[in-house]
Design a protein around this motif. Structure first.
Motif, short mmCIF file in Angstrom:
data_model
loop_
_atom_site.label_atom_id
_atom_site.label_comp_id
_atom_site.label_asym_id
_atom_site.label_seq_id
_atom_site.Cartn_x
_atom_site.Cartn_y
_atom_site.Cartn_z
N GLU A 35 0.71 -1.11 -0.15
CA GLU A 35 -0.17 0.05 -0.02
C GLU A 35 0.84 1.09 0.16
O GLU A 35 1.77 1.29 0.82
CB GLU A 35 -0.90 -0.05 1.08
CG GLU A 35 -1.92 1.18 1.26
CD GLU A 35 -2.92 0.91 -0.03
OE1 GLU A 35 -3.06 2.08 -0.56
OE2 GLU A 35 -3.49 -0.30 -0.06
N SER A 76 -0.63 9.82 6.41
CA SER A 76 -1.89 10.16 5.63
C SER A 76 -2.81 11.12 6.32
O SER A 76 -2.86 11.11 7.59
CB SER A 76 -2.60 8.92 5.31
OG SER A 76 -2.83 8.10 6.43
N ASP A 111 -8.71 6.70 5.74
CA ASP A 111 -9.11 6.14 4.20
C ASP A 111 -7.97 5.00 3.95
O ASP A 111 -8.22 4.10 3.65
CB ASP A 111 -9.41 6.89 3.38
CG ASP A 111 -10.67 7.65 3.45
OD1 ASP A 111 -11.41 7.50 4.58
OD2 ASP A 111 -11.14 8.74 2.93
N VAL A 112 -6.84 5.37 3.65
CA VAL A 112 -5.79 4.69 3.29
C VAL A 112 -5.23 3.51 4.23
O VAL A 112 -5.14 2.51 3.94
CB VAL A 112 -4.57 5.48 2.83
CG1 VAL A 112 -3.26 4.60 2.23
CG2 VAL A 112 -5.04 6.50 1.65
N TYR A 113 -5.44 4.11 5.61
CA TYR A 113 -5.08 3.08 6.78
C TYR A 113 -6.00 1.80 6.87
O TYR A 113 -5.84 0.78 6.56
CB TYR A 113 -5.11 3.83 7.85
CG TYR A 113 -4.89 3.37 9.20
CD1 TYR A 113 -3.36 3.26 9.57
CD2 TYR A 113 -5.45 2.39 10.03
CE1 TYR A 113 -2.79 2.28 10.45
CE2 TYR A 113 -5.18 2.03 11.19
CZ TYR A 113 -3.63 1.95 11.45
OH TYR A 113 -3.43 1.36 12.53
N SER A 114 -7.30 2.32 6.68
CA SER A 114 -8.47 1.17 6.21
C SER A 114 -8.09 0.65 5.15
O SER A 114 -8.58 -0.66 5.26
CB SER A 114 -9.90 1.78 6.74
OG SER A 114 -10.07 2.38 7.84
N LYS A 115 -7.90 1.05 4.08
CA LYS A 115 -7.84 0.25 2.67
C LYS A 115 -6.59 -0.68 2.81
O LYS A 115 -6.89 -1.88 2.37
CB LYS A 115 -7.61 1.15 1.85
CG LYS A 115 -7.39 0.70 0.28
CD LYS A 115 -6.79 1.89 -0.62
CE LYS A 115 -6.46 1.31 -2.10
NZ LYS A 115 -5.96 2.08 -2.92
N GLN A 116 -5.61 -0.27 3.44
CA GLN A 116 -4.74 -1.33 3.74
C GLN A 116 -5.10 -2.48 4.47
O GLN A 116 -4.84 -3.84 4.25
CB GLN A 116 -3.38 -0.90 4.36
CG GLN A 116 -2.24 -1.66 4.55
CD GLN A 116 -0.93 -1.21 5.01
OE1 GLN A 116 -1.04 -0.08 5.89
NE2 GLN A 116 0.28 -1.79 4.92
N GLY A 162 -7.99 -3.79 4.49
CA GLY A 162 -9.19 -4.55 3.68
C GLY A 162 -8.79 -5.84 3.09
O GLY A 162 -9.46 -6.66 3.60
N ASP A 191 -10.32 -9.63 4.13
CA ASP A 191 -10.60 -10.83 3.23
C ASP A 191 -10.10 -11.96 3.59
O ASP A 191 -10.70 -12.93 3.68
CB ASP A 191 -10.40 -10.22 1.96
CG ASP A 191 -11.34 -9.05 1.35
OD1 ASP A 191 -12.44 -8.76 2.20
OD2 ASP A 191 -10.80 -8.38 0.48
#
Length: 262
Positions: free
Chosen positions: A126, A161, A165-170, A172, A176
């Motif tokens: 990321e 950041s 948003d980017v923290y949570s995106k990493q 994700g 999964d």
């Protein structure tokens, strides 16, 4: 997955091997090679440490002393220098690194050293939105003697950041895989959880994944703005012992955790 994302495997007596991302996630993979299980008896010993690119003296002594009996060593900011690679291959069956960015001579990123070969290896990257440097994570899996599969997630979270948003995106893509895994899980590393928003996002993620946090009685973890940066979360096991090891060999103190069967 980005085709530029890959991991490097270092094994004693073998040339470094570039490992492509898996064709299928662990829970849907077919005909995974079982491999030899981690040589665990009553306890599983794990060392977690941001090693600060080996920029300070005595890093190798700390690894040798505190990691000598570890089944797993999860390093962040590990620079693949000849010294670290030699140490890893002399003391562990395999060392897997995700190159996050290239330093003048050697790549740096998360590296997982293990007393067994992983049967699954999934690198993740990321990019920092401000500095445009990449942070890495690595998901590996190892058979256990009781025929369960242990999922190990080594994380170095994005640092600079705005918002989360980017923290949570990493988190994700990690979620999964953790969500669907049926066996025990260890999620650990440098999560850069230096703000209330970040630590709340991290705890929310852990709850959603059914993960518990390892707590340290004498908590000497590196802090920023009064909040710890390094964490160990787990599922499907019990914590037998947990300690923070104080050292000047990095700007982070290593975490040493021993797990027992659930």
């Amino acid at each position: 997955m980005n085709k530029k994302t890959y991991s490097m495997r270092y094994t004693a007596g073998q040339p470094a091997e570039r490992i492509a991302p898996p064709a299928a996630l662990l829970h849907v993979g077919q005909a995974l090679s079982p491999g030899e299980p981690l040589p665990v008896q009553q306890r599983l010993r794990v060392l977690v440490w941001n090693i600060f690119k080996q920029q300070r003296a005595d890093w190798q002594s700390v690894l040798r002393i505190f990691g000598r009996d570890a089944h797993l060593v999860l390093l962040q900011e590990a620079q693949a220098t000849p010294e670290l690679v030699q140490f890893a291959t002399a003391n562990y069956m395999a060392a897997d690194q995700v190159p996050a960015f290239m330093l003048p001579l050697h790549p740096s990123g998360v590296m997982t050293l293990a007393a067994a070969h992983p049967t699954y290896c999934c690198p993740l990257l990321e990019r920092e939105p401000l500095l445009r440097l990449a942070k890495s994570a690595l998901i590996t899996a190892y058979p256990l003697p009781d025929n369960q599969m242990l999922m190990v997630v080594n994380v170095h979270a994005v640092n600079f950041s705005f918002g989360i948003d980017v923290y949570s995106k990493q988190l994700g893509p990690i979620g999964d895989q953790v969500m669907h895994h049926k066996g025990p899980v260890i999620l650990a590393g440098d999560f850069n959880a230096w703000s209330r928003q970040r630590i709340n996002a991290l705890y929310r993620f852990a709850r959603e994944m059914g993960l518990r946090e390892v707590h340290f009685t004498d908590d000497y973890r590196r802090k920023a703005f009064g909040r710890p940066l390094d964490f160990v979360f787990y599922r499907g096991m019990n914590v037998a012992e947990a300690a923070v090891l104080v050292t000047r060999a990095s700007d982070h103190n290593p975490l040493l955790v021993e797990f027992s069967a659930d």
